[in-house]
Motif scaffolding. Structure first.
Motif: not given
Length: 304
Positions: A140-141, A192-193, A279, A138
């Motif tokens: 956002d990682e 996102t997570e 993250t 992803r």
């Protein structure tokens, strides 16, 4: 194996799911031989569930591929094998130890094998003739992953060149490639997570139990709680203690740190990550701390 109760899919999650299903169907329409890099972790479990949604009631036209470092968490391997048996999915395992035994790879002094995964991955993709390989990365990682498109062209050596990124306007995905190249595809790039965890709850996806708080023997190294193992820990004055922890990400035991946590439910996990300033990779992956460009360097060598 942890069972979660299915809950309502929010409009936001429904939009993300529809986008990912569209991507997966594009992959099936453009490529003949497809693999899914499957670690048994939460992100690859979500991609597998999305593939089920995309191709139901037919079987998924995808083979699962696990690059096994030999230092995996036993709970994750047990979960992986049980999931494969229950779903009837096809699983191919590329063992890093085989490359070490042949002399094609050499053990690292720090004991971690995560950076050694690139060669087995690239060679297995070539041997099996995968046109496309799905991953659960992803944006956002990590910074290097934020640069990558949904359809990412890799050269005949598996290498990634940021300058070759293609525009993806209006959700149009270009799967054209030269002989020997393959396309890495990231169906949950825009998640996102928190999205992943909410979706796990919404779809009742099972996960390895290490994602939830449990008592575990760990030791401290470089600010992380690591699991003891034959890979080389603990060393010297590093002391093994018992802590209540959970893992935000799954990888090689030698470089995947736990976080102290009391989160035993999905709601607990969501509340916990909402207050985190890091993250999951930034907080718990030692291999990403090797240098400022560690992930990007590995991606250029063929890593996901």
């Amino acid at each position: 194996m942890t069972t979660v109760t299915q809950r309502k899919l929010s409009p936001h999650l429904a939009d993300l799911e529809n986008e990912s299903i569209h991507i997966l169907r594009e992959v099936a329409g453009q490529f003949d031989s497809i693999g899914l890099l499957f670690s048994g972790g939460k992100d690859s479990c979500v991609v597998l569930e999305l593939a089920r949604q995309a191709f139901a009631p037919a079987a998924i036209p995808i083979e699962l591929l696990h690059v096994d470092t030999g230092h995996n968490f036993p709970e994750v391997l047990e979960f992986r094998d049980r999931l494969v048996k229950d779903t009837g999915a096809r699983l191919r395992v590329a063992k890093v130890q085989d490359w070490i035994d042949r002399g094609d790879l050499v053990e690292r002094p720090d004991g971690t094998r995560n950076p050694l995964q690139s060669v087995p991955l690239v060679e297995t993709i070539a041997e099996q003739g995968y046109d496309a390989v799905l991953g659960g990365a992803r944006r956002d990682e990590e910074r290097a992953r934020a640069k990558e498109r949904v359809f990412s062209v890799r050269d005949s050596f598996g290498g990634w060149d940021p300058r070759r990124q293609r525009p993806e306007l209006w959700s149009l995905y270009n799967g054209e490639k030269l002989p020997g190249e393959n396309i890495r595809v990231f169906p949950i790039s825009n998640w996102t997570e928190a999205d992943v965890w909410e979706y796990i709850g919404a779809r009742g996806i099972e996960l390895p139990p290490i994602y939830f708080a449990h008592d575990r023997e760990v030791f401290s190294r470089d600010g992380m709680w690591l699991t003891p193992g034959e890979w080389g820990g603990p060393r010297g004055k590093e002391e093994v203690v018992t802590r209540q922890v959970r893992f935000r990400t799954v990888g090689d035991m030698s470089c995947t740190g736990a976080v102290e946590s009391a989160a035993t439910t999905i709601d607990d996990v969501l509340a916990e990550i909402a207050t985190s300033s890091l993250t999951e990779r930034g907080a718990t992956r030692a291999d990403d701390r090797l240098s400022e460009s560690a992930m990007e360097d590995r991606k250029k060598e063929g890593y996901f």
